[in-house]
Write an enzyme that holds these catalytic residues in place. Structure first.
Site, PDB file in Angstrom:
ATOM      1  CE  LYS A  67      34.330  26.460  18.953  1.00  0.00           C
ATOM      2  NZ  LYS A  67      34.315  26.143  17.502  1.00  0.00           N
ATOM      3  CD  GLU A 105      30.377  10.787  22.231  1.00  0.00           C
ATOM      4  OE1 GLU A 105      31.374  10.045  22.041  1.00  0.00           O
ATOM      5  OE2 GLU A 105      29.681  11.223  21.323  1.00  0.00           O
ATOM      6  CB  CYS A 127      30.796   8.821  18.347  1.00  0.00           C
ATOM      7  SG  CYS A 127      29.211   9.247  19.071  1.00  0.00           S
ATOM      8  CD  GLU A 138      35.813   8.142  16.068  1.00  0.00           C
ATOM      9  OE1 GLU A 138      34.638   7.973  16.407  1.00  0.00           O
ATOM     10  OE2 GLU A 138      36.530   9.046  16.547  1.00  0.00           O
TER      11      GLU A 138
END
Length: 515
Positions: free
Chosen positions: A205, A286, A320, A416
């Site tokens: 997906k 992650e 990231c 973030e």
């Protein structure tokens, strides 16, 4: 025997021949925009009325392609197809599974610039970033193929007299791969082929913003000889399809790359045992980072500034691993800040039509709005040094932005942002700098710029991240060279592209026979 793994080289686009070839690839992709792509379930193409439309983030009017959207009924068909395929695929010789990855890598290598051109269009990647993304996808296939051959006979254990003991690995089952948009090829490919080469079957997906490059990768796997049903391509809604697959009793493994909130939610859902489920699900996640470049007083200050800029603004900070925080010793703070501002002001921003465009757009309207909201917060919490402007009239462009004098606990030092924003904070000494670097819930990457050997050794021990770099930027991990994965709320530290990664997709089995 496969030749030794070697990292796929990057393309030098300052060479005119390379530039011309890439421009040709871009024209080829532009001539193939706007097509429709079906789902792939058990090798069969399925079209649905509901679609996912992929657009160029540099040009909102340009449609990259239209993809059929999976629903729960199709998701169920896919998981049954994957379960059925698993019964035979798990018994296929590991060397043959590895050979399929090697053939796929060779096919991608022949079309390397084409895939990079798709990334430039669908993800808005500048040429250099797109080329690195494609190279990393090739690296994952090559590296995991070799790792599987190294693991195919298991690990050596001790046998007693009159007894033979073996420690072998066996496949786990059906894997759900939920891949991200920021490394739309590399991470998608790596998290798809790791379960495949270890004998599992996959429901892929991909991110809804970048489904076209994923479709083309599945075509490559088919061309390389992957049997029907081993990989099933089912883009769709996370709430409708993603949750359904994560909860399904036939799911054995979930691998996810994305936001902290979604990753934690998947981790929690996967822990529940559903009716008909006879196993505990494994989860590899992650989930991002809030990464810091630490600059010591005993540092090469030009290197420090270059490392901060590269870490913060490569691919518009949409990594990231992006260095969105600079923690600088007070004795060199002003000088490093001035150098970073000077370097940032000359960075080019625009649609990546040429090799010299440093930054492209951010991925979509939601990302644009989120990042600009953090720019507003940054103006309230710190001192804007450069940037701070955004323009979404044609595409989603944000100028590289530097904020100074941030409190280490401020929001833009803690949360973030996933965009081209870097925040500076001042440290009293090296110990204080490491303390600030560790003060977030994340622990993915970090960098330390220093000439002090004692401080390097202290950083190794005390800087609590999964990937720590000295005297360089904190992004750009290479498969096989820098196994990648983080501590704390950055994920399960699964170390993609490393020697332990494939074992996470298998079950260890001890076999003991008495003579």
């Amino acid at each position: 025997m496969l030749p030794t793994y070697k990292h796929e080289p990057f393309t030098d686009f300052t060479v005119e021949e390379n530039r011309i070839v890439f421009e040709k690839a871009l024209r080829f992709v532009e001539n193939n925009l706007g097509k429709e792509y079906p789902l792939i379930v058990g090798g069969e193409r399925i079209k649905t009325e509901e679609k996912i439309i992929s657009i160029n983030p540099s040009n909102k009017e340009e449609v990259i392609g239209t993809v059929s959207k999976a629903n729960q009924e199709i998701a169920e068909q896919a998981i049954q197809a994957a379960d059925q395929a698993f019964q035979t695929w798990r018994k296929v010789n590991p060397e043959e599974r590895a050979n399929i990855l090697i053939r796929a890598a060779a096919l991608i290598r022949r079309r390397k610039h084409e895939f990079s051109a798709w990334l430039a269009k669908e993800a808005g990647k500048p040429w250099k970033d797109a080329d690195a993304d494609t190279a990393e996808a090739i690296d994952f296939l090559e590296y995991y193929a070799r790792q599987m051959i190294a693991l195919k006979d298991g690990k050596e254990i001790t046998s007693r007299i009159g007894e033979q003991n073996r420690y072998i690995y066996t496949p786990t089952g059906v894997c759900i791969t939920i891949s991200p948009w920021n490394f739309a090829f590399a991470i998608m490919a790596g998290t798809t082929v790791a379960p495949i080469v270890t004998g599992n079957t996959v429901l892929l997906k991909p991110a809804s913003t970048t489904p076209i490059v994923a479709y083309k990768f599945v075509e490559i796997l088919e061309e390389a000889g992957l049997p029907k049903g081993v990989v099933n391509y089912i883009p769709g809604s996370g709430a409708e399809v993603g949750d359904y697959l994560v909860d399904h009793p036939k799911t054995s493994l979930i691998t996810f790359t994305g936001s902290r909130d979604v990753g934690v939610r998947l981790y929690e859902r996967a822990a529940k045992v559903h009716p008909g489920q006879d196993h505990l699900k494994r989860v590899i996640v992650e989930m991002g980072g809030k990464d810091t470049v630490v600059v010591d007083s005993e540092a090469d200050l030009d290197l420090a500034a270059e490392s901060i800029v590269a870490s913060a603004f490569g691919f518009s900070g949409q990594k990231c691993s992006a260095g969105s925080r600079a923690v600088v010793h007070q004795d060199v703070y002003d000088e490093v800040l001035a150098k970073v501002v000077e370097l940032t002001k000359v960075l080019s921003v625009g649609e990546p039509k040429t090799q010299d465009m440093y930054m492209g757009p951010v991925v979509d309207k939601d990302a644009f709005d989120k990042i600009m909201s953090y720019v507003k917060i940054g103006n309230e919490e710190g001192r804007l040094m450069t940037g701070g402007q955004g323009d979404d009239t044609k595409g989603f462009f944000i100028q590289p932005t530097v904020f100074a004098d941030l409190d280490p606990k401020s929001r833009i030092m803690q949360e973030e942002i996933f965009g081209p924003v870097v925040a500076f904070s001042k440290a009293n000494d090296f110990d204080h700098a490491i303390e600030i670097a560790n003060n977030t819930e994340y622990g993915l990457t970090g960098a330390v710029i220093t000439r002090n050997r004692t401080h390097i050794e202290k950083g190794k021990r005390d800087f609590h991240v999964g990937n720590l770099y000295f005297n360089r930027n904190c992004t750009g991990a290479i498969v096989g060279y820098h196994p990648f994965g983080g501590f704390k709320m950055s994920g399960t530290d699964s170390k993609a592209g490393g020697p332990d990664y494939l074992a996470l997709h298998m079950q260890a089995k001890t076999v003991s026979e008495m003579y």
